[in-house]
Design a protein around this motif. Structure first.
Motif: not given
Length: 279
Positions: A197-199, A194-195, A201-204, A189-190
């Motif tokens: 917030s994106q990390k 990814a920001t 909602w979309r990863v964690e 993601a990094d």
């Protein structure tokens, strides 16, 4: 050992002073909280008790099938509710369901964000851990004292006591799920820019979803275990006949109402085993 007992640390007096201060200065907060909780409870009671019983049962059965995609689970839920209707405990069951779902809504709404914050801030979780331990290990009857002081008797103090007892479960499991997100996913993601917030909602959160759903399941089961305790402060539901049976040493009533609680717990557990449909 006399020297050790001569000067008693006034733990009880400190606690009483704290409660008195909160009662004098926080009445506006507790009144507003009670109003909000009463509105939530009244809304759920209206949903469960206004339509005909069989209509509510069929809606819950359809919801169980939608969750699990299993006719076995849906059939079990149907038979469970038909048994409850046969025994004449529909009103008490809906009242207990209202208490459980209200506690679930409050605990998940508060516990998941706190768990996420704790996963991102290890020092915050280190401070929270002894508080969570205290909330889980303090005898549940102790929660009833401040609940009565601040909210009187009825469904609201029962709900508040339940929330205090249950809240550590979603916090701990959300923290576990988010903090256990695989490092390669975070690094990917990094790498894609990814920001935060994106990390989240979309990863964690997708990675932590199994633990969060386990927290939801535990929240509901622990809330259901509090129905008898909540009945001691005037909360309606299946705990009332249990307490009545205990006071009158009525074995038949105690076993009957206790068995209804067991049936309800098993139905809710089968319905909420997300990802285990048909098992």
């Amino acid at each position: 050992m006399d020297w050790l007992t001569e000067t008693k640390i006034p733990v009880g007096k400190w606690a009483k002073a704290g409660f008195d201060w909160l009662q004098d200065n926080g009445a506006w907060f507790f009144d507003g909280l009670a109003t909000a909780m009463e509105a939530l409870i009244d809304a759920l009671l209206w949903i469960f008790q206004t339509p005909p019983e069989l209509v509510v049962v069929l809606v819950i059965v359809a919801f169980a099938w939608w969750l699990q995609r299993s006719w076995k689970t849906a059939g079990f839920v149907l038979l469970g509710f038909l048994f409850i209707l046969n025994q004449g405990y529909w009103e008490e069951t809906t009242e207990s369901l209202t208490l459980v779902l209200s506690a679930c809504v409050v605990c998940m709404a508060v516990g998941v964000p706190i768990g996420i914050a704790a996963a991102h801030r290890p020092r915050l979780y280190a401070v929270m851990r002894p508080v969570l331990d205290l909330m889980q290990t303090l005898p549940t009857f102790v929660y009833l004292i401040p609940a009565i002081v601040f909210f009187g008797i009825g469904m609201v103090p029962g709900l508040i006591a339940t929330v205090i007892f249950v809240l550590p479960a979603p916090i701990r499991l959300t923290h576990l799920g988010v903090s256990s997100t695989p490092q390669p996913l975070l690094e990917a993601a990094d790498a894609f820019g990814a920001t935060p917030s994106q990390k989240l909602w979309r990863v964690e959160l997708p990675s932590a979803l199994p633990q969060i759903m386990t927290g939801l399941n535990q929240t509901i089961m622990l809330s259901l275990s509090m129905v008898v305790i909540a009945a001691l402060v005037g909360a309606d539901g299946l705990g009332v006949p249990v307490v009545r049976a205990l006071n009158s040493v009525n074995t038949a009533l105690g076993f009957e109402s206790g068995f209804i609680i067991v049936v309800l717990a098993i139905m809710l557990d089968r319905m909420l085993r997300i990802g285990e449909g048909g098992q």
